[in-house]
Design a protein around this motif. Structure first.
Motif, PDB file in Angstrom:
ATOM      1  N   MET A   1      -2.985   2.126  -4.465  1.00  0.00           N
ATOM      2  CA  MET A   1      -2.696   1.625  -5.923  1.00  0.00           C
ATOM      3  C   MET A   1      -1.594   1.619  -6.357  1.00  0.00           C
ATOM      4  N   VAL A   2      -1.262   0.578  -7.147  1.00  0.00           N
ATOM      5  CA  VAL A   2       0.192   0.192  -7.499  1.00  0.00           C
ATOM      6  C   VAL A   2       0.217   1.163  -9.082  1.00  0.00           C
TER       7      VAL A   2
ATOM      8  N   GLN B   1      -0.395  -9.651  -9.457  1.00  0.00           N
ATOM      9  CA  GLN B   1      -0.787  -8.321  -8.942  1.00  0.00           C
ATOM     10  C   GLN B   1      -2.100  -7.850  -8.794  1.00  0.00           C
TER      11      GLN B   1
ATOM     12  N   LYS C   1      -4.419  -8.131  -6.811  1.00  0.00           N
ATOM     13  CA  LYS C   1      -4.961  -7.437  -5.315  1.00  0.00           C
ATOM     14  C   LYS C   1      -4.793  -6.103  -5.336  1.00  0.00           C
ATOM     15  N   GLU C   2      -3.548  -5.434  -5.925  1.00  0.00           N
ATOM     16  CA  GLU C   2      -3.112  -4.049  -5.895  1.00  0.00           C
ATOM     17  C   GLU C   2      -3.853  -3.381  -7.003  1.00  0.00           C
ATOM     18  N   LEU C   3      -4.082  -4.217  -8.185  1.00  0.00           N
ATOM     19  CA  LEU C   3      -4.601  -3.426  -9.418  1.00  0.00           C
ATOM     20  C   LEU C   3      -6.089  -3.331  -9.180  1.00  0.00           C
TER      21      LEU C   3
END
Length: 186
Positions: free
Chosen positions: A1-2, A145, A147-149
């Motif tokens: 996770m970013v 963003q 996909k990461e979120l």
């Protein structure tokens, strides 16, 4: 996770949107409402030594009753200022006495008030477009963003951006409505 803070992201977009509202307010001040105000000359530029220079940097503008008095700092630029004021199509004819330029602000006719109201609405619409462009840009950044979120964070952030956009658009409409009342006041 970013490490992503949706609130900070939305605040950043809101800050940019607020700049559009401030720009709208300053643009609306340049519209005539029947009263003499130095803001009427804020957009007038003069060809001064080969460069387009705002009139307000070349002269002081004061109000005397229903007249605007333009006192140039450099008397040699008086003719250029006179020409620029004529070109600006302000609905006022400059009167040059060799020392200062006087502009008598006439009372607005009903027809001229309607023209100015149209211009106010146009400026308001431009501000709304600017805000919508900021929203689109912010949403694009969130989607990049996504996909990461994760789906929930992405949806929540885009919803917050939309709520902020709606709030700012209402604010723009209120500012324009206030200016329209001011224009129509006799």
């Amino acid at each position: 996770m970013v490490d992503f803070d949706g609130k900070t992201f939305v605040k950043s977009a809101e800050t940019r949107m607020r700049k559009s509202v401030e720009s709208l307010k300053s643009n609306l001040q340049t519209l005539r409402t029947g009263r003499a105000t130095p803001d009427l000359l804020a957009r007038v530029t003069v060809e001064y030594y080969g460069a387009e220079t705002p009139l307000t940097q070349l002269a002081s503008v004061s109000v005397q009753g229903s007249q605007l008095v333009v006192s140039p700092y450099d008397k040699s630029a008086l003719q250029d200022m006179d020409a620029a004021l004529l070109e600006a199509n302000l609905g006022m004819v400059p009167s040059n006495d060799g020392e200062v330029i006087r502009l008598t602000v006439p009372q607005l006719t009903e027809e001229r008030r309607k023209e100015i109201m149209k211009k106010a609405k146009q400026i308001g619409e431009e501000a709304k477009v600017a805000v919508r462009n900021i929203r689109r840009s912010a949403n694009d950044d969130v989607k990049k963003q996504s996909k990461e979120l994760g789906e929930d964070t992405t949806r929540a952030t885009t919803d917050d951006i939309q709520k902020t956009t709606d709030k700012i658009i209402k604010e723009i409409e209120a500012v324009v409505a206030t200016k329209e009342k001011d224009i129509m006041k006799v």
